[in-house]
Design a protein around this motif. Structure first.
Motif, PDB file in Angstrom:
ATOM      1  N   TYR A 324       1.487  10.460  -0.217  1.00  0.00           N
ATOM      2  CA  TYR A 324       1.837  10.714  -1.221  1.00  0.00           C
ATOM      3  C   TYR A 324       0.857   9.989  -2.247  1.00  0.00           C
ATOM      4  O   TYR A 324       1.153   8.391  -1.997  1.00  0.00           O
ATOM      5  CB  TYR A 324       2.588  10.730  -1.973  1.00  0.00           C
ATOM      6  N   LEU A 325      -0.165  10.177  -3.325  1.00  0.00           N
ATOM      7  CA  LEU A 325      -1.928   8.631  -3.915  1.00  0.00           C
ATOM      8  C   LEU A 325      -0.560   8.352  -4.838  1.00  0.00           C
ATOM      9  O   LEU A 325      -1.838   7.495  -5.747  1.00  0.00           O
ATOM     10  CB  LEU A 325      -2.246   9.388  -3.346  1.00  0.00           C
ATOM     11  N   TRP A 395       2.198   1.810   0.736  1.00  0.00           N
ATOM     12  CA  TRP A 395       1.168   0.198   0.029  1.00  0.00           C
ATOM     13  C   TRP A 395       1.905   0.218  -1.572  1.00  0.00           C
ATOM     14  O   TRP A 395       2.628   1.426  -2.240  1.00  0.00           O
ATOM     15  CB  TRP A 395       0.442   0.750  -0.702  1.00  0.00           C
ATOM     16  N   LEU A 396       2.482  -1.077  -1.913  1.00  0.00           N
ATOM     17  CA  LEU A 396       3.120  -1.439  -2.726  1.00  0.00           C
ATOM     18  C   LEU A 396       3.336  -2.484  -3.336  1.00  0.00           C
ATOM     19  O   LEU A 396       2.294  -3.859  -3.052  1.00  0.00           O
ATOM     20  CB  LEU A 396       5.185  -1.391  -2.428  1.00  0.00           C
ATOM     21  N   SER A 457       3.112  -8.628  -5.256  1.00  0.00           N
ATOM     22  CA  SER A 457       1.311  -8.441  -5.668  1.00  0.00           C
ATOM     23  C   SER A 457       1.456  -7.297  -4.601  1.00  0.00           C
ATOM     24  O   SER A 457       2.098  -7.213  -3.682  1.00  0.00           O
ATOM     25  CB  SER A 457       0.170  -9.290  -4.721  1.00  0.00           C
ATOM     26  N   PRO A 458      -0.271  -6.329  -3.880  1.00  0.00           N
ATOM     27  CA  PRO A 458       0.327  -5.687  -3.488  1.00  0.00           C
ATOM     28  C   PRO A 458      -0.125  -5.721  -1.966  1.00  0.00           C
ATOM     29  O   PRO A 458      -0.428  -7.365  -1.550  1.00  0.00           O
ATOM     30  CB  PRO A 458      -1.560  -4.924  -3.656  1.00  0.00           C
ATOM     31  N   ILE A 459       0.830  -5.215  -1.506  1.00  0.00           N
ATOM     32  CA  ILE A 459       0.808  -5.408   0.045  1.00  0.00           C
ATOM     33  C   ILE A 459       0.993  -4.142   1.086  1.00  0.00           C
ATOM     34  O   ILE A 459       1.766  -3.216   0.301  1.00  0.00           O
ATOM     35  CB  ILE A 459       2.224  -6.455   0.623  1.00  0.00           C
ATOM     36  N   HIS A 460      -0.057  -3.825   2.390  1.00  0.00           N
ATOM     37  CA  HIS A 460       0.141  -2.905   2.913  1.00  0.00           C
ATOM     38  C   HIS A 460       1.872  -2.878   4.360  1.00  0.00           C
ATOM     39  O   HIS A 460       1.326  -4.118   4.908  1.00  0.00           O
ATOM     40  CB  HIS A 460      -0.903  -2.504   3.941  1.00  0.00           C
ATOM     41  N   VAL A 516       2.833   6.189   0.164  1.00  0.00           N
ATOM     42  CA  VAL A 516       3.556   6.578   0.562  1.00  0.00           C
ATOM     43  C   VAL A 516       3.042   7.953   2.334  1.00  0.00           C
ATOM     44  O   VAL A 516       2.603   8.506   1.586  1.00  0.00           O
ATOM     45  CB  VAL A 516       4.896   6.910   0.017  1.00  0.00           C
ATOM     46  N   GLY A 517       3.247   7.448   3.330  1.00  0.00           N
ATOM     47  CA  GLY A 517       2.765   8.216   3.655  1.00  0.00           C
ATOM     48  C   GLY A 517       3.415   8.725   5.676  1.00  0.00           C
ATOM     49  O   GLY A 517       3.839   7.259   6.206  1.00  0.00           O
ATOM     50  N   ILE A 518       4.004   9.656   5.826  1.00  0.00           N
ATOM     51  CA  ILE A 518       4.875   9.831   6.874  1.00  0.00           C
ATOM     52  C   ILE A 518       4.727  10.411   7.992  1.00  0.00           C
ATOM     53  O   ILE A 518       3.837  11.608   7.652  1.00  0.00           O
ATOM     54  CB  ILE A 518       5.297  10.780   6.996  1.00  0.00           C
TER      55      ILE A 518
END
Length: 536
Positions: A324-325, A395-396, A457-460, A516-518
């Motif tokens: 999901y992008l 990524w959030l 802030s964005p984090i992976h 989000v990736g699985i």
């Protein structure tokens, strides 16, 4: 018990059940200090009002919600559950989205037993006055309308209805606004339009139409396209933007550069008629800069849109089950971009609590909502069961570092105690729960980063399991790993994929989500670092 056609649809404990006037909610007294409310359509419930502890009147009974859902009245007592002798007083409190606002207000002061509160709505039968002094001015090729506020001595002004006509008298409602101005860009060049405005009050009564105002639009160049964003799929650049509202738009041009300050070249051979484009003439590990312009039927070209930079990077693909992008930009459906059939799309349950970010690929969850998978989840369940491994990539950017529960970022679960997996937030750390044949149904013990890794802030993040050990990676680096837990996923259930909450609606997470990736396997450290370097 609640029944529907002799079928039990709700079982709960408590007393004094009532339905809201529209029949969408049921509420009741759970105990001497707790009111509960049930959303019938979503099948979720939450606390409506806890112990008010206001002047020691802290035992609450007899709730009544007003017909418009804006107020709750109830009896309260300091002496618990003796209806015959207790000094019950009546309290009233404002509600917003069936959550209490502010402090309760005591509206009786009687030593006798005032027990039953009741609520009613005064029915206003008089519409507001019509808006006066409606003006129409040119706004580029569009029209800017303004007017004086309508008057209503009995009810609040809820909104204004704006009607438009090309042929005199044939008015069509085009929008509703709360302010006393509006810009209409759904116009054609050199066309005469007429507008009237009405006011609507909180009793939903509409005023007479205002005096019509007429204006002939100009032929100006289009407005710049907005909300340009770019994602990478299969080593190609997928470009999207918002469609221009003007009626005389012929299409769009896309410009690209290798340097943000360099020369941009048009890359489309023909005018693009839809607000999306795939640029396949890109190279891996190069950064490209894009902007878009709009062109009308007269050949006039707009100023450029926002510039969007994107580095073309390969991502790990093997074992990908769902991706999901969040590049849709609008609507309440989030598409599965993994390319693996059948796709598992997601639905936003309450779009009023989730915003699409502008000029970036992201959604922002701002209130208690959730994003839930549609259809059969077996594609993920069966594949992961067969491999006995998995990876969850996100990524959030959290909106707060005080979220606990853990607050559910990504979960495959049915309630707070039963899950297949959960990736969640506990203050400024990340928790990873995973159910195997060697853990309990809640996926405990959980793995926690415990290093205060989160910032606003964005984090992976990547959570992995190789059949023996759970691991958590942050921005490409390994932060935590569990002791050997072993076990497989043969005890997994077909729980839905839920983002931003628990399915019961009581573990909300707030913030931005970019990806989000699985996967049905453990990503290795090199692949995780590659995905991190691919960026947002």
């Amino acid at each position: 018990f609640v029944f529907d056609k002799d079928e039990t649809v709700k079982v709960t404990g408590g007393c004094e059940p009532s339905f809201t006037y529209d029949g969408k909610y049921m509420y009741w007294v759970q105990g001497p200090k707790d009111f509960r409310i049930w959303d019938i359509e979503k099948n979720t419930e939450h606390q409506l009002l806890g112990t008010p502890d206001y002047e020691n009147w802290n035992y609450t009974y007899f709730p009544r919600i007003s017909r418009d859902g804006r107020w709750i009245a109830y009896g309260a007592s300091p002496n618990q559950h003796d209806h015959n002798t207790s000094d019950y007083e009546i309290f009233i409190q404002e509600l917003k989205d069936f959550q209490p606002v502010g402090k309760p207000i005591r509206i009786t002061n009687d030593p006798k037993t005032d027990r039953w509160g009741d609520m009613f709505v005064y029915y206003d039968e008089t519409p507001p006055t019509m808006p006066l002094n409606v003006k129409a001015e040119h706004d580029g090729q569009g029209v800017k309308l303004s007017w004086e506020p309508a008057q209503d001595p009995e009810s609040d002004i809820l909104c204004y209805n704006i009607y438009k006509s090309i042929k005199s008298g044939n008015y069509q409602l085009i929008t509703k606004v709360e302010s006393t101005n509006y810009s209409d860009h759904t116009t054609d060049a050199r066309t005469k339009y007429q507008y009237v405005v009405t006011a609507v009050n909180s009793a939903e009564l509409e005023s007479p139409k205002s005096k019509p105002v007429a204006i002939t639009t100009r032929d100006t160049k289009p407005n710049s396209p907005t909300n340009l964003r770019v994602t990478v799929r299969n080593n190609q650049a997928y470009i999207k933007w918002e469609q221009n509202p003007e009626l005389d738009i012929k299409g769009y041009n896309i410009y690209r550069s290798n340097d943000p300050d360099g020369k941009y070249k048009k890359i489309n051979a023909k005018t693009i008629t839809e607000p999306d484009y795939v640029d396949s003439s890109v190279e891996i590990e190069k950064t490209y800069y894009y902007y878009v312009t709009a062109v009308d039927k007269s050949g006039q070209e707009s100023e450029q849109s926002n510039i969007f930079a994107k580095k073309i990077m390969e991502r790990a693909k093997e074992g990908l089950l769902a991706l999901y992008l969040f590049d849709e930009g609008k609507g309440n459906i989030i598409t599965d971009d993994s390319g693996v059939e059948p796709p598992i799309h997601l639905r936003i349950t309450d779009p009023t609590k989730i915003f699409w970010a502008k000029d970036e690929n992201a959604i922002e969850i701002i209130g208690n909502s959730m994003i839930v998978s549609e259809g059969n989840i077996e594609k993920i369940i069966n594949s992961i069961k067969g491999r006995k491994e998995l990876s969850i990539e996100v990524w959030l950017s959290p909106s707060s570092l005080n979220q606990t529960g853990p607050a559910r970022i990504v979960s495959m679960s049915t309630d707070p105690l039963q899950r297949n997996f959960t990736l969640g937030q506990i203050n400024d750390d990340i928790a990873f729960r995973l159910r195997t044949t060697k853990t309990d149904q809640n996926g405990l013990p959980e793995l926690n980063t415990q290093k205060h890794i989160l910032k606003q802030s964005p984090i992976h993040l990547v959570a992995t399991y190789d059949g023996n050990i759970k691991r958590l990676y942050v921005n490409g680096d390994l932060y935590s790993e569990s002791q050997q837990i072993t076990g497989d996923f043969s005890n997994w259930n077909n729980y839905p994929l839920v983002i931003g909450n628990e399915l019961t609606g009581d573990r909300p997470w707030l913030g931005k989500l970019y990806l989000v990736g699985i996967y049905n396997r453990q990503l290795n450290p090199e692949e995780i670092l590659k995905n991190y370097k691919a960026g947002l």
